[in-house]
Design a protein around this motif. Structure first.
Motif, PDB file in Angstrom:
ATOM      1  N   ILE A   1       0.852  -1.185   0.000  1.00 45.82           N
ATOM      2  CA  ILE A   1       0.000   0.000   0.000  1.00 45.82           C
ATOM      3  C   ILE A   1       0.885   1.230   0.000  1.00 45.82           C
ATOM      4  O   ILE A   1       2.048   1.184   0.394  1.00 45.82           O
ATOM      5  CB  ILE A   1      -0.951   0.023   1.217  1.00 45.82           C
ATOM      6  N   GLY A   2       0.343   2.330  -0.472  1.00 48.61           N
ATOM      7  CA  GLY A   2       1.116   3.563  -0.545  1.00 48.61           C
ATOM      8  C   GLY A   2       1.202   4.069  -1.968  1.00 48.61           C
ATOM      9  O   GLY A   2       0.455   3.627  -2.848  1.00 48.61           O
ATOM     10  N   GLU A   3       2.099   4.986  -2.213  1.00 49.83           N
ATOM     11  CA  GLU A   3       2.280   5.566  -3.538  1.00 49.83           C
ATOM     12  C   GLU A   3       3.493   4.942  -4.207  1.00 49.83           C
ATOM     13  O   GLU A   3       4.497   4.673  -3.565  1.00 49.83           O
ATOM     14  CB  GLU A   3       2.459   7.087  -3.426  1.00 49.83           C
ATOM     15  N   PHE A   4       3.386   4.744  -5.536  1.00 52.17           N
ATOM     16  CA  PHE A   4       4.454   4.106  -6.290  1.00 52.17           C
ATOM     17  C   PHE A   4       4.794   4.970  -7.490  1.00 52.17           C
ATOM     18  O   PHE A   4       3.904   5.529  -8.135  1.00 52.17           O
ATOM     19  CB  PHE A   4       4.036   2.705  -6.721  1.00 52.17           C
ATOM     20  N   VAL A   5       6.069   5.072  -7.791  1.00 54.53           N
ATOM     21  CA  VAL A   5       6.490   5.972  -8.860  1.00 54.53           C
ATOM     22  C   VAL A   5       6.161   5.415 -10.233  1.00 54.53           C
ATOM     23  O   VAL A   5       6.100   6.159 -11.213  1.00 54.53           O
ATOM     24  CB  VAL A   5       8.002   6.271  -8.759  1.00 54.53           C
TER      25      VAL A   5
END
Length: 342
Positions: A65-69
């Motif tokens: 989970i979270g933001e991915f580039v």
């Protein structure tokens, strides 16, 4: 290729029943015979330095989970959080010479690791598949190999670190993820670039058959489908690491003969793992060649277990079949493994 063909013939005496792994040239390794088998492997790898590899592991139980580039970043973090959470069940290593001839007699070693269905995390469908394929989880609990002991023996076996040993694999991001976890006894690095640095320390030369297929017209699908297109016959049980590694090796050499005129362009194909960052190339570009021992990522992977109330019956987070979730063929989130491949 006479050498490969020989390995795929079973004697008529075994025709009335399924042959044992031993009859197929696959040696079962448990904690009781681990050291003796490594003594043999140290000699075999000197003359048969092409090592085909496959793993079996307990599925996919979490997603990051979270933001991915980028999507590539997400794929690595998906691999990382699952490898960090789970334990390897089986490893298959098959040994070939440069012409594709398997080692005589026993050519394949199938390592069976400690695994406890009452304590360790897994995806139920994956375990069902592996049990149906013949894995004996009661033996894994009682006689399974300790990962630390295995790693110590592997480090001194002549199988890893050396440039002259060439690893053959199929869609193998997860396979190598579990091997790196074993060898370092740490969680995987937080960044994909660091993962590749560690990878090339232990495995300087890798050919991923799934990556090679990008240059092979009309070849498609998973390992089983590709091997059938190449008219190779599997020996040993599908969804066991020994049989899968043996078939991976045979597939590589048949592809090399038919599609690459017997010679693989290292600059183009060496060091790539299908489905992971293609910017990391073995031959000098960002391989991070190392002078110091590898170190695992300092931070823990952020993961979202799909069934946080049940420690050992988590199901895959995607629409994979159980086949896809059990064998080492990492792809995308809804195709972490080719569902038809092993």
């Amino acid at each position: 290729m006479p050498g490969v063909a020989r390995q795929f013939v079973i004697s008529s005496n075994a025709a009335a029943r399924e042959p044992t792994n031993e009859e197929c040239g696959i040696r079962e390794v448990w904690k009781g015979n681990l050291e003796d088998e490594f003594d043999t492997i140290r000699q075999v790898v000197k003359h048969y330095p092409y090592v085909a590899m496959d793993t079996e592991f307990p599925g996919v139980v979490a997603k990051p989970i979270g933001e991915f580039v980028s999507n590539a970043d997400f794929q690595y973090q998906l691999l990382r959080c699952n490898v960090d959470l789970l334990k390897i069940i089986q490893l298959g290593l098959s040994f070939f010479d440069e012409n594709g001839k398997p080692a005589p007699g026993i050519s394949t070693w199938q390592f069976n690791f400690e695994f406890n269905l009452t304590e360790d995390m897994y995806a139920q469908d994956s375990i069902d598949l592996l049990q149906n394929s013949g894995l004996q989880f009661n033996r894994h609990q009682d006689e399974g190999i300790d990962p630390v002991t295995f790693a110590e023996l592997l480090m001194t076996s002549g199988v890893v670190i050396l440039d002259e040993v060439r690893f053959l694999s199929f869609h193998s991001g997860y396979d190598f993820g579990y091997l790196i976890k074993l060898l370092t006894n740490q969680n995987l690095p937080a960044e994909e670039s660091k993962f590749f640095e560690v990878l090339y320390l232990y495995f300087p030369v890798i050919y991923d058959v799934k990556y090679l297929m990008k240059s092979c017209k009309n070849l498609k699908g998973g390992l089983q489908e590709v091997s059938e297109q190449l008219e190779l016959e599997r020996i040993g049980p599908q969804h066991q690491a020994g049989s899968d590694s043996l078939l991976t090796g045979a597939t590589f050499f048949r592809m090399r003969e038919l599609y690459f005129e017997g010679n693989i362009d290292n600059e183009k194909y060496c060091g790539h793992l299908y489905g992971l960052g293609t910017q990391h190339v073995q031959n000098g570009n960002d391989s991070g060649a190392s002078q110091s021992p590898p170190v695992g990522g300092a931070g823990q992977a952020t993961a979202l277990p799909p069934n946080s109330n049940s420690h050992n019956t988590a199901t895959p987070t995607n629409a994979d079949t159980a086949e896809g979730a059990a064998s080492g063929d990492g792809n995308a989130v809804d195709d972490v493994h080719d569902s038809s491949n092993k």
